[in-house]
Design an enzyme around this catalytic site. Sequence first.
Site, mmCIF file in Angstrom:
data_model
loop_
_atom_site.group_PDB
_atom_site.id
_atom_site.type_symbol
_atom_site.label_atom_id
_atom_site.label_comp_id
_atom_site.label_asym_id
_atom_site.label_seq_id
_atom_site.Cartn_x
_atom_site.Cartn_y
_atom_site.Cartn_z
ATOM 1 N N ILE A 14 0.835 -1.181 0.000
ATOM 2 C CA ILE A 14 0.000 0.000 0.000
ATOM 3 C C ILE A 14 0.882 1.248 0.000
ATOM 4 O O ILE A 14 1.953 1.260 0.582
ATOM 5 C CB ILE A 14 -0.978 -0.010 1.209
ATOM 6 C CG1 ILE A 14 -1.914 1.208 1.183
ATOM 7 C CG2 ILE A 14 -0.270 -0.177 2.525
ATOM 8 C CD1 ILE A 14 -3.078 1.132 2.164
ATOM 9 N N CYS A 15 0.406 2.264 -0.693
ATOM 10 C CA CYS A 15 1.057 3.566 -0.748
ATOM 11 C C CYS A 15 2.473 3.441 -1.331
ATOM 12 O O CYS A 15 2.657 2.871 -2.391
ATOM 13 C CB CYS A 15 1.031 4.204 0.641
ATOM 14 S SG CYS A 15 1.415 5.966 0.667
ATOM 15 N N ASP A 16 3.469 3.965 -0.647
ATOM 16 C CA ASP A 16 4.818 3.979 -1.200
ATOM 17 C C ASP A 16 5.414 2.579 -1.338
ATOM 18 O O ASP A 16 6.382 2.384 -2.067
ATOM 19 C CB ASP A 16 5.731 4.872 -0.354
ATOM 20 C CG ASP A 16 6.560 5.818 -1.199
ATOM 21 O OD1 ASP A 16 6.121 6.184 -2.308
ATOM 22 O OD2 ASP A 16 7.667 6.180 -0.757
ATOM 23 N N CYS A 37 3.964 0.287 -2.893
ATOM 24 C CA CYS A 37 3.667 -0.050 -4.292
ATOM 25 C C CYS A 37 4.805 0.437 -5.191
ATOM 26 O O CYS A 37 5.217 -0.251 -6.124
ATOM 27 C CB CYS A 37 2.353 0.575 -4.744
ATOM 28 S SG CYS A 37 0.900 -0.063 -3.903
ATOM 29 N N ALA A 41 -2.658 -0.824 -3.289
ATOM 30 C CA ALA A 41 -3.610 0.235 -2.935
ATOM 31 C C ALA A 41 -2.862 1.552 -2.774
ATOM 32 O O ALA A 41 -1.671 1.565 -2.481
ATOM 33 C CB ALA A 41 -4.328 -0.111 -1.633
#
Length: 195
Positions: free
Chosen positions: A104-106, A108, A157
């Site tokens: 999720i977030c960074d 990814c 995400a």
Amino acid sequence: MSDKQNILYVLLDQWADWEYAFAAGAVAYLGEDKYRNIAVSTDTNTKQSMSGLRCLPDCDLENVPTKYAAVVLIGGLSWRGSEAEKVMPLVRQCLEKGKPLGAICDACRFLASMGVLDNVKHTGNGASELKESGGGYKNPQGFIAEQAVRDKGIITANGTAALEFARELCLELGISEKQVETWYTFYKRGFFATA
């Protein structure tokens, strides 16, 4: 000996509390005591979240349980540095074992830099950010502008999608779709849903 399946949550310094909370809570609650949440980091020193919450990891990367049901990379401010590179062997092992892998977030962006997102539909904080990740990201056509995307065992995400991320993780683990959707709707709408 417990029959619980381990879910490994990788937390680096400056991890995002809200991205962990819904995922771990949903797995524990909806998984009906089938899963054990384990905090993993590069070492066993205290890791501080973005809000200042301190977490003492259960284990470091050298002592990760060999049996686990999924690996989940929780976003934060440390996925672009050398500390994150230490997580690469665990990510590769997870993929080799065919276990679910969440980011999720960074986190990814981190997977993009490893080339992990090259053959799956995915999301993140933006297609342009993934392109700037360096490394081997070669799949901008696979980027989907949605809160969370699940494809071929990989769950991604953006940083505003902690609830959707938790939903997709639970579905990937095989938790009842009806239970998951009831839980998701409750937390999305709240006690007093408004039109």
